[in-house]
Design a protein around this motif. Sequence first.
Motif, PDB file in Angstrom:
ATOM      1  N   THR A 122      -7.090   6.583 -13.598  1.00 44.41           N
ATOM      2  CA  THR A 122      -7.622   5.556 -14.496  1.00 44.41           C
ATOM      3  C   THR A 122      -7.078   5.765 -15.902  1.00 44.41           C
ATOM      4  N   ASP A 123      -7.187   4.723 -16.717  1.00 40.33           N
ATOM      5  CA  ASP A 123      -6.787   4.853 -18.118  1.00 40.33           C
ATOM      6  C   ASP A 123      -7.615   3.901 -18.964  1.00 40.33           C
ATOM      7  N   ALA A 124      -7.294   3.852 -20.255  1.00 41.91           N
ATOM      8  CA  ALA A 124      -8.083   3.062 -21.198  1.00 41.91           C
ATOM      9  C   ALA A 124      -8.078   1.580 -20.863  1.00 41.91           C
ATOM     10  N   TYR A 182     -16.215  -7.759  -8.730  1.00 42.01           N
ATOM     11  CA  TYR A 182     -15.780  -6.431  -9.189  1.00 42.01           C
ATOM     12  C   TYR A 182     -15.228  -5.571  -8.064  1.00 42.01           C
ATOM     13  N   LEU A 183     -15.775  -5.684  -6.879  1.00 44.70           N
ATOM     14  CA  LEU A 183     -15.380  -4.801  -5.778  1.00 44.70           C
ATOM     15  C   LEU A 183     -13.888  -4.878  -5.468  1.00 44.70           C
ATOM     16  N   GLY A 184     -13.287  -6.018  -5.653  1.00 48.72           N
ATOM     17  CA  GLY A 184     -11.873  -6.166  -5.310  1.00 48.72           C
ATOM     18  C   GLY A 184     -10.914  -5.931  -6.458  1.00 48.72           C
ATOM     19  N   THR A 185     -11.410  -5.439  -7.589  1.00 49.65           N
ATOM     20  CA  THR A 185     -10.533  -5.279  -8.749  1.00 49.65           C
ATOM     21  C   THR A 185      -9.749  -3.975  -8.702  1.00 49.65           C
ATOM     22  N   ASP A 237      -5.090  -3.460   4.441  1.00 53.05           N
ATOM     23  CA  ASP A 237      -3.953  -4.174   3.853  1.00 53.05           C
ATOM     24  C   ASP A 237      -3.917  -4.032   2.329  1.00 53.05           C
ATOM     25  N   TRP A 238      -4.838  -3.264   1.786  1.00 58.51           N
ATOM     26  CA  TRP A 238      -4.832  -2.990   0.354  1.00 58.51           C
ATOM     27  C   TRP A 238      -4.630  -1.493   0.135  1.00 58.51           C
ATOM     28  N   ARG A 239      -3.876  -1.150  -0.902  1.00 61.88           N
ATOM     29  CA  ARG A 239      -3.700   0.263  -1.211  1.00 61.88           C
ATOM     30  C   ARG A 239      -3.350   0.434  -2.682  1.00 61.88           C
ATOM     31  N   LEU A 240      -3.551   1.653  -3.156  1.00 59.55           N
ATOM     32  CA  LEU A 240      -3.209   2.012  -4.529  1.00 59.55           C
ATOM     33  C   LEU A 240      -1.883   2.755  -4.506  1.00 59.55           C
ATOM     34  N   THR A 241      -0.972   2.372  -5.397  1.00 63.80           N
ATOM     35  CA  THR A 241       0.323   3.045  -5.440  1.00 63.80           C
ATOM     36  C   THR A 241       0.180   4.443  -6.030  1.00 63.80           C
ATOM     37  N   GLU A 272       1.046   7.890  -8.492  1.00 62.46           N
ATOM     38  CA  GLU A 272       1.022   8.118  -9.935  1.00 62.46           C
ATOM     39  C   GLU A 272       2.313   7.631 -10.590  1.00 62.46           C
ATOM     40  N   SER A 273       3.448   7.895  -9.942  1.00 63.24           N
ATOM     41  CA  SER A 273       4.724   7.484 -10.522  1.00 63.24           C
ATOM     42  C   SER A 273       4.845   5.969 -10.639  1.00 63.24           C
ATOM     43  N   ALA A 274       4.107   5.252  -9.781  1.00 68.55           N
ATOM     44  CA  ALA A 274       4.095   3.788  -9.837  1.00 68.55           C
ATOM     45  C   ALA A 274       2.885   3.266 -10.604  1.00 68.55           C
ATOM     46  N   GLN A 275       2.175   4.153 -11.285  1.00 68.82           N
ATOM     47  CA  GLN A 275       1.091   3.819 -12.229  1.00 68.82           C
ATOM     48  C   GLN A 275      -0.161   3.270 -11.548  1.00 68.82           C
ATOM     49  N   TYR A 276      -0.415   3.704 -10.342  1.00 69.74           N
ATOM     50  CA  TYR A 276      -1.665   3.376  -9.644  1.00 69.74           C
ATOM     51  C   TYR A 276      -1.975   1.877  -9.670  1.00 69.74           C
ATOM     52  N   GLN A 277      -1.075   1.097  -9.142  1.00 77.33           N
ATOM     53  CA  GLN A 277      -1.268  -0.346  -9.066  1.00 77.33           C
ATOM     54  C   GLN A 277      -1.867  -0.722  -7.707  1.00 77.33           C
TER      55      GLN A 277
END
Length: 586
Positions: A199-201, A228-231, A271-275, A277-282
């Motif tokens: 997470t970040d600011a 909010y759940l899908g953000t 079908d959803w995932r977080l990238t 750290e190198s891809a900035q957690y998108q």
Amino acid sequence: MTPIMKRQHHPLVLRPAPLLFVVLSAVGIVACNPGTPRDRDATTYEAEGAASHLSNSTFRSLPPEQQYQVANRLLTTVYRGVAVDEFFDLSDGLYPLQPSNRNFLRDTRAALTTPMSSAERAAARARIGLNSDDTPTNDEDALFEFTNSSNDNTTPLYRQIPLAQISEFPLSRDLYVEWMTYFLANTIMFSPALEMESTDAKDAAFVYNFLRQRIKNDESVRDIVRAYLGTQSRWRVSRSAENHALEAYELFLGLFDTEEDSRRGGVACQDWRLTSESAQYQLVRSGEQNEEYLRILDNYYIRTCDDLYNVIVSHPLFMPRVTEVIANYLLADLPVEERMKVVEGVLKGGPTTFEDIFTALLFSEAYLLQTERPLWFEENLFGVLHRMHWSVERNQGQIGRRITREIQEYGWSDLNQRNMGSSAMEYKIGRTPDVPMDALSFASHSKAMRERVLVGNRQGWEGGTWSSNERGYRGLFLEAVPHPEEADVLQTAVREDVANLNAEDFIDYLFLTTLLRPATGTERDALMDMLGPEGRNQIYFDQALEEHRVRSSRWNYSDVTYVVMEYVSRLPEFYYLARPGEEING
């Protein structure tokens, strides 16, 4: 008095939720269509039972001292306060205590439902130092100085904006929305968890703006949580599909034994995932959508993540859980059984918005008359400052325009909350419902209040710096008045209503300002001895008036205040929200 303890999870936050089922059976809650719009002009929400509001007539029947305590309990909770001379009529002295407004409770509730006009809000934000897009104006005449960094986790701007606006907005729905937003962003439900590497600011900014706008627009709790759940900000906290489902069950349903249900929820969200750290957690979509219907929570079938979200917000445990989480903070030290009865009473009225829940709890007899708990630092700090007539505009000394940076950003500052275990928007599980009372946390809170607000804050007591005379001010016991020989020049003088008080009543005035009660006979006698002719000699006996008086110089009033503040800072009750009419320091 709450014993000193290590920071730990609250038993009602991380536990199975059998009590919620008791509440459900008691109020007969059933699943409903999430996001059903509500005609708020046609329906007025009102809690029932143990959550019934404290009526204006009951408030007026309380002794004046307890009315003052209830009024400040309410305002302190939203980081404000009402001063002794604003609540009581001092035109004929301090005693007998005479409330100026017998309808204070009713009028305050009305004020919190009344929005500022667009022009009022824009003008207030400009004075605070904020542009329309929340960026700082960096105007040297702005009331507050904000961080210039928008991405550094140690200095997120959106930790600072709510406190500045709550401090300077008039009592209004705008202030109330800011406070509810800040409150929720520090709970397990919505914390952006800035302590995590994912997470970040920007997540703090998103959560703050997301909640502020939707609460302002009167959206339902179900709609807000469903959105909010899908953000990305929620996924950055949960981090994986299976954990995303598990945390949804825990945070919003209070269910903690869901291993298989979490696995199936993870499949639905595959079908959803977080990238990385190198891809900035998108948050991205993988294209591997689940095609099989899966049974979860005994009675529900889901195939996609959207189905999971719909189940969460339409589940019969949803509103009891959300209400319970909020109640756990506000009613932290109320016995569990009594707290759950209050939750039941809130639910019986059929709340749909966060504002419904907060208003029911804040104005309930249970909260205003029965609850006792330690004060959060923001409550104590801003409550006392407002009761002292402190103004950021007039004080550039001990506490000035960098106050929000000191609280949320500057690690060297005594006001910084990190050592208090209550950094804003910091923790994955949010702040614990119980105020951290371990040795370091309490010592840091006490040091900040003692050295920066009470003992070391003469400018705060007096009303401002000398340059403030150009603008005029009214402080705790001083004010700016026209010079007798030059009408266009202001000079500092002891306030007329304070100068009329005898020494004993002035001491009581200071106690009411800080502790919300007069001094006891023992306390008053000891202080009079210390400050009298055989002690510091700031107090003398006036033969003509046949009473003790503070010597007329402003410096004597300041020295008397110093001694009282030194004593008050050492009392446990100064750090607690005590029941009206009850002392807790022994």
